[in-house]
Design an enzyme around this catalytic site. Structure first.
Site, short mmCIF file in Angstrom:
data_model
loop_
_atom_site.label_atom_id
_atom_site.label_comp_id
_atom_site.label_asym_id
_atom_site.label_seq_id
_atom_site.Cartn_x
_atom_site.Cartn_y
_atom_site.Cartn_z
N HIS A 184 0.85 -1.21 0.00
CA HIS A 184 0.00 0.00 0.00
C HIS A 184 0.88 1.26 0.00
O HIS A 184 0.71 2.15 -0.83
CB HIS A 184 -0.91 -0.03 1.23
CG HIS A 184 -1.80 1.16 1.41
ND1 HIS A 184 -3.17 1.10 1.26
CD2 HIS A 184 -1.52 2.45 1.73
CE1 HIS A 184 -3.68 2.30 1.46
NE2 HIS A 184 -2.71 3.15 1.77
N GLU A 185 1.83 1.31 0.92
CA GLU A 185 2.69 2.51 1.00
C GLU A 185 3.60 2.61 -0.22
O GLU A 185 3.88 3.72 -0.70
CB GLU A 185 3.50 2.50 2.30
CG GLU A 185 2.66 2.51 3.58
CD GLU A 185 1.68 3.69 3.67
OE1 GLU A 185 1.89 4.69 2.97
OE2 GLU A 185 0.70 3.57 4.43
N HIS A 188 1.67 4.25 -2.97
CA HIS A 188 1.68 5.72 -2.83
C HIS A 188 2.98 6.28 -3.42
O HIS A 188 2.98 7.25 -4.16
CB HIS A 188 1.58 6.15 -1.37
CG HIS A 188 0.20 6.06 -0.78
ND1 HIS A 188 -0.93 6.43 -1.47
CD2 HIS A 188 -0.23 5.67 0.45
CE1 HIS A 188 -1.99 6.26 -0.70
NE2 HIS A 188 -1.60 5.79 0.48
N HIS A 194 -5.63 6.88 -2.85
CA HIS A 194 -6.59 5.90 -2.37
C HIS A 194 -7.72 5.72 -3.40
O HIS A 194 -8.13 6.68 -4.05
CB HIS A 194 -7.16 6.33 -1.01
CG HIS A 194 -6.13 6.33 0.06
ND1 HIS A 194 -5.84 7.44 0.83
CD2 HIS A 194 -5.28 5.35 0.49
CE1 HIS A 194 -4.87 7.13 1.69
NE2 HIS A 194 -4.51 5.89 1.50
ZN ZN Z 1 -2.71 5.15 2.07
#
Ligand code: ZN
Length: 287
Positions: A184-185, A188, A194
């Site tokens: 997830h990170e 980014h 998101h």
């Molecule tokens: Zn996030």
């Protein structure tokens, strides 16, 4: 048993609160906080997705402002000197990592020696879930100027896209030690926001504004995102959970038309997440 006791406390507090003057807001706030905590217990751990755990770990991240960082949507960092850039949309793909002549996108990284072996394995698993199926290759840094500096600071967070120079990603241990949180990170850092921030989200989910905790509505903004002609992905590792930023444990996001569609998950990038990385970085045959 613990749950029964907690529920007993809540019910006791509810009875107690109803006998109090309404202005005793600290008791009401505490009751809401306990209810919020217990709603997670009631849902069970299998329903806690990556973003739920990130938000729980990052509970007091706002205090990091003093160190020159601010955060939006719970885990996207900006430092004051780059805040003027519209990082959410990366105009002109200005925040993408560069593509090498061999068609791969090399993203150099260093991992802090403060992590133990299990943490390192978890971090590398999160990288593997992306690099095995895309042209993005995370490689240990040798001399590169731009690289990810993965550290166990407070909370789970990342900057959006490549910011140039050493670029911290915080993965606190143990609070962020799921490979799904790592990917997830990392997404980014590759430039993805998101899933429910997408420009077309209102066609796919309803935001229940009245259930959002006071002062947190800004975390539900939509952005002019490049959706890469992909369908909305309820199962994205980048999707908020159903109860994100909830005031009292009631849902803040409801899928439509079927409100029971599961949203978010914890395992790693979805098939569509992988497809989006391959499209954004023009990975050719992997799309
Ligand atoms: Zn996030």
């Amino acid at each position: 048993m613990k749950l029964m006791i907690s529920l007993g406390i809540i019910l006791g507090m509810m009875t107690y609160t109803s006998a109090l003057p309404i202005q005793n807001s600290s008791v009401i706030q505490e009751m809401k906080r306990l209810k919020r905590g217990n709603s997670e217990v009631l849902r069970g751990p299998e329903e806690i997705n990556a973003m739920d755990r990130i938000l729980r770990t990052n509970g007091r991240l706002g205090s990091s402002r003093a160190r020159g960082l601010s955060f939006r949507e719970g885990d996207i960092a900006s430092s004051y000197h780059i805040q003027s850039r519209s990082a959410i949309t990366c105009p002109g793909n200005s925040c993408l990592w560069p593509k090498s002549v061999d068609g791969s996108v090399y993203v150099p990284y260093i991992i802090s020696p403060q992590y133990d072996d299990m943490d390192r394995i978890t971090i590398e698993m999160g990288m593997l879930d992306i690099l095995l199926e895309t042209c993005v290759k995370f490689v240990p840094r040798s001399h590169e100027t731009n690289f990810l500096d993965i550290q166990p600071r407070f909370g789970c967070w990342s900057f959006l896209g490549m910011t140039e120079g050493p670029q911290p990603i915080s993965l606190q241990s143990p609070g962020c030690m799921w490979s799904g949180i790592v990917s997830h990170e990392l997404m980014h850092a590759l430039g993805f926001v998101h899933e429910q921030s997408r420009s077309d989200r209102d066609r796919h989910v309803s935001i229940i504004w009245e259930n959002i905790r006071k002062g947190q509505k800004h975390n539900f903004k939509k952005y002019q995102t490049n959706n890469l002609n992909t369908v909305y992905d309820y199962g994205s590792i980048m999707h908020y959970g159903r109860y994100a930023f909830s005031e009292d444990g009631s849902p803040t996001i409801i899928p439509k038309p079927d409100p029971n569609t599961p949203i978010g998950q914890r395992d790693g990038p979805s098939v569509l997440d992988i497809q989006k990385i391959n499209l954004l970085y023009e990975c050719g045959g992997l799309v």
